[in-house]
Write an enzyme that holds these catalytic residues in place. Structure first.
Site, mmCIF file in Angstrom:
data_model
loop_
_atom_site.group_PDB
_atom_site.id
_atom_site.type_symbol
_atom_site.label_atom_id
_atom_site.label_comp_id
_atom_site.label_asym_id
_atom_site.label_seq_id
_atom_site.Cartn_x
_atom_site.Cartn_y
_atom_site.Cartn_z
ATOM 1 C CG HIS A 57 11.371 -15.323 3.314
ATOM 2 N ND1 HIS A 57 12.263 -15.074 2.304
ATOM 3 C CD2 HIS A 57 11.337 -14.197 4.070
ATOM 4 C CE1 HIS A 57 12.749 -13.849 2.445
ATOM 5 N NE2 HIS A 57 12.212 -13.294 3.506
ATOM 6 C CG ASP A 70 11.376 -17.812 0.185
ATOM 7 O OD1 ASP A 70 10.511 -16.992 -0.146
ATOM 8 O OD2 ASP A 70 12.381 -17.533 0.866
ATOM 9 C CG HIS A 107 18.204 -3.589 4.338
ATOM 10 N ND1 HIS A 107 17.701 -4.611 5.116
ATOM 11 C CD2 HIS A 107 17.700 -3.793 3.104
ATOM 12 C CE1 HIS A 107 16.933 -5.395 4.375
ATOM 13 N NE2 HIS A 107 16.919 -4.915 3.144
ATOM 14 C CG ASP A 122 18.333 -10.484 0.767
ATOM 15 O OD1 ASP A 122 17.726 -10.709 -0.295
ATOM 16 O OD2 ASP A 122 17.794 -10.029 1.786
#
Ligand code: XUL
Ligand code: CO
Length: 444
Positions: free
Chosen positions: A99, A102, A269, A337
């Site tokens: 990101h 980051d 997710h 992730d």
């Protein structure tokens, strides 16, 4: 200067090795179905979990011991880049992902944030000249700062919408500069907590407007990365608009965006949405929308996104099964992730964690390949649906029937013969193939 002095380059040593800092199953050179393992898996390190996460949780402070912790601001950002490329090289990973926030700290103004980003992007670009590690994807963090409290592209505040657009515009420019393969949109705050204060129609229309403008701008600057939506059903908002692949697909189709996006599917997710990891991969695959994977796993006993490194071999096998049926991930990859647990605070744990994840996916790939080569489930499935390859079934598939002709067929039927689904038999076959691959002799 070395940030990980205790760790040498991680080598493949085979399943008999007792060296903790070696791969037991991931052998980048090993061929699977005509491809080197490295090319098939396309592993990626997530910058945020590996170089930024401090191990803090809602009940306690950070725990991570990191050799850049004594620094702050831009000095710390630069040290992280140095450490990152050392870790990429030692793990020999082909990709990383980040990101905007980051890699560089936010400034007091948007302009200052962009200036910080430029300094670090130049540094990363320099490292990338000699490193083999490429950028799998970048993204804009549109969720941490309090300005996104009501959403970013779905905020009730138009200035926040504009600010978010400016961050994505910059992200697309950075992606182009660093040759990113993909650009990710995870709708962190794009959802709602209560309908009592929410205009859902306007929020979703705005989200679509935002995506169209992103597509237009990428075209304008000649950034040809694959755009990816990352579905998640809840957390941080109670209801996230990109709930799962099916919901995301309906959204993309409704707003004329489906030609420009694919999905980045994250295991944890999927399970939060009440699906298996392989279900989400399959829905994406059969719709031609499987883009990339955020590789991690959740915990059955914990109802939030724990982002653990993947070690569940059933999950990695069934995920690789879908990925290989898809013909691989194209421009996507397996991006960890995933974060080390709060109590795994040594820098060395970052290596143990990635080794565990890479070996687990390597086993998954080997098992999936064997299952596909021998058409273990495929032949069973073919036989199960055989009635659609002849007679009335073939007429149904070819569109040669209607309710009248089907009724005529049904009226002349005697007792219908059905066959067992054999779920338990198939599960025990899966175990057999898994154990066979794990115990087979090492290949170097
Ligand atoms: C959050 C998450 C993000 C995205 C990128 O659950 O998965 O890290 O992958 O914003
Ligand atoms: Co993710």
């Amino acid at each position: 200067m070395s940030y990980f002095q205790n760790v040498n380059k991680i080598m493949y040593e085979g399943p008999k090795s007792r060296n903790a800092l070696a791969f037991k199953y991931y052998n980048p050179e090993r061929m699977i179905n005509g491809q080197r393992m490295e090319e098939l898996m396309r592993f990626s390190v997530a910058y945020w979990h590996t170089f930024n996460a401090d191990g803090g949780d809602p009940f306690g402070a950070g725990t991570m011991r990191r050799p850049w912790n004594h620094l702050s601001g831009m000095d710390q950002a630069k040290a992280r880049v140095e450490a990152a490329f050392e870790l990429f090289e030692k793990l020999d990973v082909p990709f990383f992902a980040f990101h905007d926030v980051d890699i560089a700290p936010e400034g007091n103004t948007l302009k200052e944030s962009f200036d910080n980003t430029d300094v670090i992007v130049n540094m990363i670009k320099d490292y990338m000249k000699t490193s083999k590690t490429k950028l799998l994807w970048n993204t804009a963090n549109l969720f941490t700062n309090p300005r996104y409290v009501h959403g970013a592209a779905t905020s009730c505040n138009a200035d926040v919408f504009a600010y978010s657009a400016a961050k994505v515009k910059k992200g697309l420019e950075v992606g182009k500069e660093l040759g990113a393969e993909n650009y990710v949109f995870w709708g962190g705050r794009e959802g709602y907590d209560t309908l009592l204060n929410t205009n859902m129609k306007l929020e979703q229309d705005n989200l679509a407007r935002f995506f169209h403008m992103a597509v237009d701008y990428a075209k304008e600057i000649g950034f040809d990365a694959q755009f990816l939506i990352e579905p998640k059903p809840k957390e941080p908002t109670k209801h996230q608009y990109d709930f799962d692949v099916a919901t995301g697909l309906a959204f993309l189709q409704k707003y004329g965006l489906s030609d420009y996006f694919k999905f980045n599917i994250e295991a944890n997710h999927a399970t939060l949405a009440g699906h298996t990891f392989e279900h989400e991969l399959c829905v994406a695959r059969i719709n031609g929308m499987l883009g990339s994977v955020d590789a991690n796993q959740g915990d059955k006993l914990i109802g939030w996104d724990t982002d653990e490194f993947p070690t569940d071999l059933y999950a990695t096998t069934l995920a690789m099964y879908e990925i290989m049926k898809n013909g691989g991930l194209g421009r996507g990859g397996l991006n960890f992730d995933s974060k080390v647990r709060r109590a795994s605070f040594d820098p060395e744990d970052l290596f143990h964690a990635h080794i565990a994840g890479m070996d687990s996916f390597a086993i998954g790939a080997l098992v999936a390949n064997k299952l596909l080569e021998e058409r273990v489930f495929e032949s069973f499935i073919d036989e199960r649906y055989e009635s659609f390859t002849k007679g009335i079934g073939l007429d149904i598939v070819n569109g040669n029937v209607n309710f009248r002709t089907l009724e005529a067929h049904a009226l002349q039927l005697g007792e219908i013969e059905l066959q067992s689904g054999r779920e338990e038999r198939l599960k025990s076959l899966l175990n057999q193939y898994l154990l066979e691959v794990i115990t087979e002799p090492a290949t170097v």
